[in-house]
Design an enzyme around this catalytic site. Structure first.
Site, PDB file in Angstrom:
ATOM      1  N   ARG A 160      22.256  23.795   0.263  1.00 43.14           N
ATOM      2  CA  ARG A 160      21.487  25.026   0.436  1.00 43.14           C
ATOM      3  C   ARG A 160      21.241  25.356   1.917  1.00 43.14           C
ATOM      4  O   ARG A 160      21.542  26.451   2.392  1.00 43.14           O
ATOM      5  CB  ARG A 160      20.150  24.825  -0.271  1.00 43.14           C
ATOM      6  CG  ARG A 160      19.327  26.017  -0.490  1.00 43.14           C
ATOM      7  CD  ARG A 160      18.113  25.598  -1.308  1.00 43.14           C
ATOM      8  NE  ARG A 160      18.497  25.038  -2.588  1.00 43.14           N
ATOM      9  CZ  ARG A 160      18.718  25.773  -3.668  1.00 43.14           C
ATOM     10  NH1 ARG A 160      18.569  27.073  -3.613  1.00 43.14           N
ATOM     11  NH2 ARG A 160      19.078  25.209  -4.798  1.00 43.14           N
ATOM     12  N   THR A 161      20.719  24.382   2.647  1.00 44.08           N
ATOM     13  CA  THR A 161      20.408  24.606   4.061  1.00 44.08           C
ATOM     14  C   THR A 161      21.687  24.825   4.870  1.00 44.08           C
ATOM     15  O   THR A 161      21.761  25.696   5.735  1.00 44.08           O
ATOM     16  CB  THR A 161      19.620  23.404   4.626  1.00 44.08           C
ATOM     17  OG1 THR A 161      18.457  23.228   3.846  1.00 44.08           O
ATOM     18  CG2 THR A 161      19.236  23.622   6.074  1.00 44.08           C
ATOM     19  N   LYS A 189      32.170   4.774  10.451  1.00 46.04           N
ATOM     20  CA  LYS A 189      32.828   3.664  11.156  1.00 46.04           C
ATOM     21  C   LYS A 189      31.847   2.917  12.041  1.00 46.04           C
ATOM     22  O   LYS A 189      32.238   2.096  12.860  1.00 46.04           O
ATOM     23  CB  LYS A 189      33.988   4.198  12.016  1.00 46.04           C
ATOM     24  CG  LYS A 189      35.077   4.856  11.197  1.00 46.04           C
ATOM     25  CD  LYS A 189      36.144   5.450  12.131  1.00 46.04           C
ATOM     26  CE  LYS A 189      37.050   6.411  11.364  1.00 46.04           C
ATOM     27  NZ  LYS A 189      37.445   7.558  12.189  1.00 46.04           N
ATOM     28  N   ARG A 217      21.170  17.804  10.431  1.00 45.52           N
ATOM     29  CA  ARG A 217      20.421  17.277   9.294  1.00 45.52           C
ATOM     30  C   ARG A 217      20.708  15.783   9.237  1.00 45.52           C
ATOM     31  O   ARG A 217      21.861  15.373   9.350  1.00 45.52           O
ATOM     32  CB  ARG A 217      20.934  17.938   8.018  1.00 45.52           C
ATOM     33  CG  ARG A 217      20.396  17.312   6.753  1.00 45.52           C
ATOM     34  CD  ARG A 217      19.132  18.028   6.359  1.00 45.52           C
ATOM     35  NE  ARG A 217      18.739  17.762   5.008  1.00 45.52           N
ATOM     36  CZ  ARG A 217      17.948  18.589   4.322  1.00 45.52           C
ATOM     37  NH1 ARG A 217      17.526  19.709   4.875  1.00 45.52           N
ATOM     38  NH2 ARG A 217      17.574  18.277   3.108  1.00 45.52           N
ATOM     39  N   HIS A 244      11.189  20.137   8.907  1.00 40.99           N
ATOM     40  CA  HIS A 244      12.254  21.076   8.525  1.00 40.99           C
ATOM     41  C   HIS A 244      11.785  22.451   9.005  1.00 40.99           C
ATOM     42  O   HIS A 244      11.414  23.313   8.212  1.00 40.99           O
ATOM     43  CB  HIS A 244      12.428  21.031   7.003  1.00 40.99           C
ATOM     44  CG  HIS A 244      13.648  21.748   6.502  1.00 40.99           C
ATOM     45  ND1 HIS A 244      14.632  22.235   7.324  1.00 40.99           N
ATOM     46  CD2 HIS A 244      14.038  22.054   5.238  1.00 40.99           C
ATOM     47  CE1 HIS A 244      15.563  22.811   6.594  1.00 40.99           C
ATOM     48  NE2 HIS A 244      15.229  22.713   5.325  1.00 40.99           N
TER      49      HIS A 244
END
Ligand SMILES: [Zn+2]
Lengths: 307, 155
Positions: free
Chosen positions: A56-57, A85, A106, A134
């Site tokens: 969504r974001t 890695k 994020r 957020h």
């Protein structure tokens, strides 16, 4: 420095911005709502680094960038990045700075965005760091509140559901404490707003009222902000069973609410708003999500110094 | 003066005495101030008798004079410590350690999901002292609060 000059400044936490700066972004977002398709980001490359998936974001950011003709590089979850890695966050950020004019990030760890922002040589927008912050969600909540109520000042806001763990609620309380808000807090006893967050209300000399029943606030609120109550938050499954149905907004509950009242929700919704509310004129949560595009366009262009 | 008696045991000509350190925090203070890695001659004692505390710890460092920002780093582990400046075997100044507004490095953030507990990040905190609540540290990164009772020292 001009107090509302956001150029080259990171946006990590809602407290990074002043009241004037929130308002500047909201004004700018209003312009983008009128003209969302422009070529403002034409010669710019934005890195979209999603160390954990959040469709969504991510789609909202990427659509915001694409509609302004910007280019996007990045990854959509950690398995397709070199983190897999064993690369440190520091090295990933340093590398990405070579390829982009700005980073949208994020990450599942709390505080990762503050840290990444300190390393990055280009500005960084936090698109969610674990359970911490957020800020773009909070900005779109502010935008939606102002748009539906014409002003952010002197409103009565009901916050409903999980007020203990919900970061969107915490940020919203912090931001709205700048606007003489009266807070109506509806939650199970186990999920009350933490005292660290109530302090924002007290420090602004504002009032809050606590309830355990949703129906008690329906006729006073200008905004009813719903959140999801998660089963995992309860140590006793029985406790969850007891409260889960008390925090469901139905069409019936809307009767007697103020004409200007609007229902917001950060989404995704599970069952806390019944589907028959969706087409009601007081339901605003899908429009709220769309507003995320305009607010993100405003933030991207202001931080790049283009607006 | 009391100090004179104590200082006779191993008097220093010039330097600093850090007094009233909780006895179990002496080695921690040595480490925070980096005395274990410096060239300065340092002596420390534990289980010394004290009027204020039942038993206390004390550190003497020759030819070393601390700036406030240096010494206040120990405010969290030795909040009642006092600093005695010695010149020519005489006490020329006595001052209290103060709680710093920010500290870093030697405390672990309580939040297991904090970036400082997963990546090579120097932990930093804002220090809050509230009546009745003791000392609280707010993490510069994850913004969570670590209470005094939860503090774990590292390094
Ligand atoms: Zn932390």
């Amino acid at each position: 420095m001009n107090p509302t000059n956001l150029k080259n400044r990171n946006l990590i936490s809602i407290s990074d911005y002043s009241k004037e700066e929130y308002l500047k972004i909201l004004d700018l977002a209003e312009e983008f709502e009128k003209y969302p398709r422009q070529d403002t980001l034409k010669d710019y490359v934005i890195a979209s680094l999603f160390f954990e998936p959040s469709t969504r974001t991510r789609l909202s950011f990427e659509s915001a960038i694409s509609q302004l003709s910007g280019q996007i590089v990045g990854f959509t979850d950690a398995s397709s990045s070199s983190t897999q890695k064993g690369e440190s966050l520091k090295d990933t950020i340093r590398t990405v700075c070579n390829y982009s004019d700005m980073i949208v990030m994020r990450h599942p760890l709390d505080g990762s965005s503050r840290y990444a922002g300190e390393i990055a040589t280009v500005p960084l927008i936090n698109a969610g760091d674990g359970s911490n912050q957020h800020p773009t969600q909070c900005m779109l909540d502010l935008y939606s509140i102002r748009k539906t109520q014409q002003s952010l000042d002197n409103l009565k806001i009901a916050l409903v559901g999980d007020l203990k763990y919900g970061r969107t609620v915490h940020s919203l309380v912090e931001a709205m404490s700048n606007f003489n808000t009266e807070f109506h807090l509806v939650s199970p006893v186990e999920l009350k707003l933490p005292s660290t967050v109530k302090r924002f209300i007290k420090n602004a000399n504002l009032n809050y009222y606590q309830y355990t029943e949703l129906e008690d606030v329906m006729d006073v609120a200008d905004i009813v902000y719903m959140t999801r109550i998660q089963r995992e938050r309860f140590s006793e499954p029985l406790e969850y069973e007891k409260v889960k149905n008390s925090y469901i907004l139905t069409k019936d509950l809307l009767q007697g609410s103020k004409d200007n009242m609007r229902v917001l929700h950060p989404l995704p919704r599970v069952n806390e708003i019944t589907e028959d509310v969706d087409d009601h004129p007081k339901a605003y949560y899908f429009q709220q999500a769309l507003n995320g595009i305009y607010v993100r366009q405003a933030l991207l262009t202001a931080i790049l110094g283009l607006k | 003066m009391d100090n004179k008696k104590e200082l006779k045991v191993s008097a220093i000509e010039n330097g600093t005495v850090i007094d009233h350190i909780p006895k179990d925090k002496v080695l921690r203070v040595v480490r925070i101030l980096g005395l274990d890695e410096s060239e300065d001659l340092a002596l420390f004692g534990i289980n010394l008798d004290s009027k204020k505390f039942r038993k206390k710890g004390l550190i003497k460092v020759s030819n070393k004079f601390f700036k406030d920002e240096e010494i206040n780093k120990i405010g969290l582990v030795a909040p009642n410590a006092s600093l005695i400046t010695i010149k020519d075997f005489k006490v020329v100044e006595k001052r209290q350690v103060e709680m710093p507004e920010e500290i870093g490095g030697y405390v672990k953030c309580i939040n297991p999901k904090c970036v400082t507990n997963h990546q090579n990040v120097y932990p930093q905190f804002k220090v809050y002292v509230r009546e009745g609540e003791g000392i609280r540290l707010k993490c510069h990164y994850c913004e969570k609060t670590t209470k005094q009772s939860e503090m774990e020292f590292v390094g």
